[in-house]
Scaffold this motif. Structure first.
Motif, PDB file in Angstrom:
ATOM      1  N   ASP A 198      45.459  31.113  46.985  1.00  0.00           N
ATOM      2  CA  ASP A 198      44.334  30.186  47.108  1.00  0.00           C
ATOM      3  C   ASP A 198      43.528  30.197  45.814  1.00  0.00           C
ATOM      4  OD1 ASP A 198      42.639  28.380  48.271  1.00  0.00           O
ATOM      5  OD2 ASP A 198      41.414  29.897  49.267  1.00  0.00           O
ATOM      6  N   GLY A 199      43.362  29.044  45.220  1.00  0.00           N
ATOM      7  CA  GLY A 199      42.555  28.951  44.008  1.00  0.00           C
ATOM      8  C   GLY A 199      43.359  28.986  42.720  1.00  0.00           C
ATOM      9  N   ILE A 253      42.651  37.875  44.186  1.00  0.00           N
ATOM     10  CA  ILE A 253      41.598  36.848  44.181  1.00  0.00           C
ATOM     11  C   ILE A 253      40.580  37.139  45.283  1.00  0.00           C
ATOM     12  CG2 ILE A 253      41.126  34.386  44.507  1.00  0.00           C
ATOM     13  CD1 ILE A 253      43.958  33.850  43.385  1.00  0.00           C
TER      14      ILE A 253
END
Length: 712
Positions: A46-47, A24
């Motif tokens: 994250d995300g 990512i």
């Protein structure tokens, strides 16, 4: 959609989560929705959309939508995914990262890979799968005819109990159906899943409890079920396909019902017995232990070895994703370094790297994935340094992924360590067993013992005082034993000779210091000693000491002095190579910067006596290669070959530099070609022995007392 699932195991899989986070971060999965079922992991990308556990219905709905599924390397999850049409990749868990109880998933991974399953051992492998969309496409075909025929001949029809856990263990049991289906009177003990409920059609079936690892309630429940069921069924023969789940049932069957116990070890156990098999064997519970690996059979003579015939192994085709050396995205390019980055592969690797750095294409980042590289010598370090140069010229950031401990140690020891960017979260990659064996073959037991000892001394405050003593005796003790330095570097006898020689040399230096110092100061102002930073072993910087033989501002006056190496090369090869020689080597027979006392010191080699201190502290050796300057190594090339095309200029750095060497006894200052110096150093590298060192020491003494030694 990208689906990441790690099952419901009690072990975390943070490494895989960090790999997804890196993908990512580098914007390699920008347009993909990412769903993570993280289980016991405590690090989340994250995300990503994260779920700790998913119901079977939720999981299958995500599977239907996924463009790629990434999971841990488990036989049960592989069995489930094989029934789906979606591409999938498996990542083995490792004990060293506290992801599993042992490293058996690595053996499972190697077995799967032989059969065509896509296995990712590094985030770089995941990058290939994302880009090339080449993942598992197999129908596993395992022929167990030999095993079934052996069991049929040994055991006539009688009352049979089949004990098998779920997933791969159950699948393994099903592959031996030609043997056990002849027993009309049989019963099952297994784990209740959708698959086992569907495929076990016998009336007598019982469901046990998992997990049993570190789960006392389930162990106790299985024991109670064993006491209740096994005496009731009273089997004559119990047939089991492994796992700790079966232990209480087998113990009750043997000790209470006196049944014959047949235990078939998993076919993915290639090197050692599993703990359940080992324990049952030690307790003399087993009547027959069948193993599928010759290595295990050799360790346990009482076992019976019956090999597995895997039909898919007959195929000679190789998977394309393993052959891809370069993978590119919009702004990021990946290049994968070879297993051995040395003189034979370094030039080819550098050539491949240059194709990425062409002016017609621009990448913000170029990533060198080193997840399969276990061996790197000086030529390999030179290749990485040249890659860095090309990247800087192209204004591109160079990043290293998945750097092994040995390679990282080599880079950190060099003077170039602060120039490289290493992505730390990629260093949880997994070597295949074959690569691991090759890595271990480069490590001597003595070197490994010293390395582990120095680590231990550093960690324990009370023992830390002994580290300097160990470091003095073995200056290379803090170099990872996997770093391929020259054998002379780790030789204890050579170090003993260095210490004795250095003490003798420093005794003479102490006697001569006062008259030499007075003579130097009477002729010119400045310090008595001259210190210059040179490149030592693996280009590690150190300060070399000499009696000053030049005027005080000699370095500033150097540009005004003709380099005779440059002049002689220019006449023979042209101006371009002349400039290269000038960078690497500087000599002038009538250098005006040398003082009168300096000429005497050089002629007699007295100027080099302070270097015995460098030998004593381990920066140098009595005999070795010529210690290069940083100007020299900054202009080293991989294209120039020496000694039958097997070495480059970078290979000089694998040897500890010496006060004397082959170049000293073959012309000394009369040498006017850098190629001559390198050839002399490589000649020493190839012919080194303790006897060769002693011969060179004697020859050096004879040369010093030769009035025609041509020293300047």
């Amino acid at each position: 959609m990208l689906l990441i699932t790690v099952g419901t195991e009690q072990y975390q899989f943070n490494a895989l989560m960090q790999w997804i986070d890196i993908l990512i971060k580098y914007q390699l999965v920008n347009n993909e929705e990412i769903v993570v079922q993280y289980g016991s992991s405590n690090y989340l990308p994250d995300g990503a959309r994260a779920y700790r556990f998913l119901s079977e219905q939720e999981f299958l709905s995500f599977v239907d939508r996924a463009s790629l599924i990434v999971s841990h390397c488990d036989e049960s999850i592989a069995e489930l995914l094989e029934d789906q049409e979606n591409p999938y990749v498996l990542v083995p868990r490792l004990q060293r990262f506290r992801e599993h109880i042992d490293n058996r998933q690595m053996e499972v991974a190697e077995d799967f890979e032989r059969r065509g399953v896509a296995i990712a051992r590094s985030p770089g492998d995941l990058v290939k799968f994302l880009k090339l969309q080449q993942t598992s496409d197999i129908t596993p075909q395992v022929d167990e005819t030999d095993l079934c025929e052996y069991l049929k001949a040994r055991y006539p029809s009688q009352k049979l109990m089949l004990i098998s856990s779920s997933g791969g263990y159950f699948r393994y049991m099903q592959s031996m159906k030609p043997f056990w289906q002849k027993f009309s009177d049989r019963c099952w003990i297994s784990i209740r899943t959708a698959i086992t409920e569907k495929q076990i059609e016998d009336d007598h079936r019982y469901w046990g409890y998992i997990p049993v690892k570190d789960n006392l309630p389930n162990m106790f429940r299985n024991l109670l079920l064993a006491i209740k069921v096994v005496p009731k069924q009273k089997p004559d023969l119990v047939f089991c396909t492994g796992s700790g789940f079966a232990i209480p049932y087998l113990l009750v069957a043997k000790w209470i019902c006196h049944s014959k116990i047949v235990y078939v070890e998993s076919k993915t156990r290639l090197h050692t017995l599993g703990l359940p098999a080992w324990l049952l064997m030690k307790l003399n519970v087993l009547d027959l232990l069948v193993v599928r690996s010759r290595e295990i059979a050799n360790l346990h003579p009482k076992s019976v070895y019956i090999p597995v015939h895997d039909i898919s192994q007959d195929s000679t085709s190789l998977r394309d994703y393993k052959q891809a050396l370069i993978v590119t995205f919009d702004e990021v390019a990946f290049i994968y370094s070879p297993e051995r980055l040395e003189f034979s592969t370094a030039r080819e690797f550098l050539s491949d790297f240059q194709t990425i750095c062409n002016p017609d294409e621009f990448y913000k980042k170029i990533i060198i994935d080193m997840s399969h590289t276990t061996f790197m010598d000086g030529a390999g370090l030179g290749a990485l340094t040249n890659c860095l140069r090309f990247a800087k010229l192209n204004k591109t950031e160079l990043v290293l992924w998945s750097v092994s401990e040995a390679v990282s140690s080599l880079i950190s020891l060099s003077s170039l360590s602060n120039l490289f960017i290493i992505e730390p979260n990629t260093n949880t990659f997994r070597f295949s067993h074959l690569i691991q064996e090759n890595r271990v073959s480069n490590i001597t037991p003595f070197g490994l013992f010293l390395f582990r000892t120095q680590r231990l001394l550093k960690k324990i405050p009370v023992l830390r005082i002994f580290y300097p003593i160990l470091k003095f005796c073995f200056p290379s003790v803090d170099i990872d034993p996997g770093v391929p330095v020259h054998p002379s570097v780790r030789d204890p006898l050579k170090r003993l000779i260095d210490i004795i020689g250095a003490l003798i040399g420093l005794s003479f230096t102490a006697i001569l210091f006062a008259p030499i110092a007075i003579a130097i100061l009477m002729e010119s102002k400045g310090n008595v000693l001259f210190g210059q930073v040179r490149c030592g072993l693996l280009s590690r910087p150190f300060k070399i000491w000499k009696f000053r033989s030049m005027v005080q501002n000699a370095e500033q006056l150097k540009m005004k002095v003709e380099n005779q190496v440059s002049a002689s090369t220019a006449n023979a090869q042209g101006s371009e190579q002349s400039n290269s020689a000038n960078d690497k080597f500087f000599k002038n027979a009538d250098d005006p910067r040398v003082t009168r006392i300096g000429k005497f010191l050089r002629k007699t080699s007295l100027d080099e006596f302070p270097q015995f201190w460098n030998v004593l502290i381990g920066d140098m050796s009595l005999v070795g290669t010529r210690p290069p300057t940083f100007n020299e190594i900054n202009s080293y090339e991989l294209e120039v070959e020496y000694q039958d095309e097997r070495y480059t200029e970078w290979n000089r750095l694998d040897v500890r530099p010496g006060i004397t060497g082959v170049w000293q006894v073959n012309g000394r200052s009369s040498v006017r070609s850098f190629a001559e110096v390198v050839n002399y150093d490589i000649e020493y590298r190839k012919n080194w022995s303790i006897w060769y060192d002693l011969q060179l020491i004697v020859k050096t003494v004879l040369v010093i007392f030769d009035k025609n030694n041509k020293a300047v």
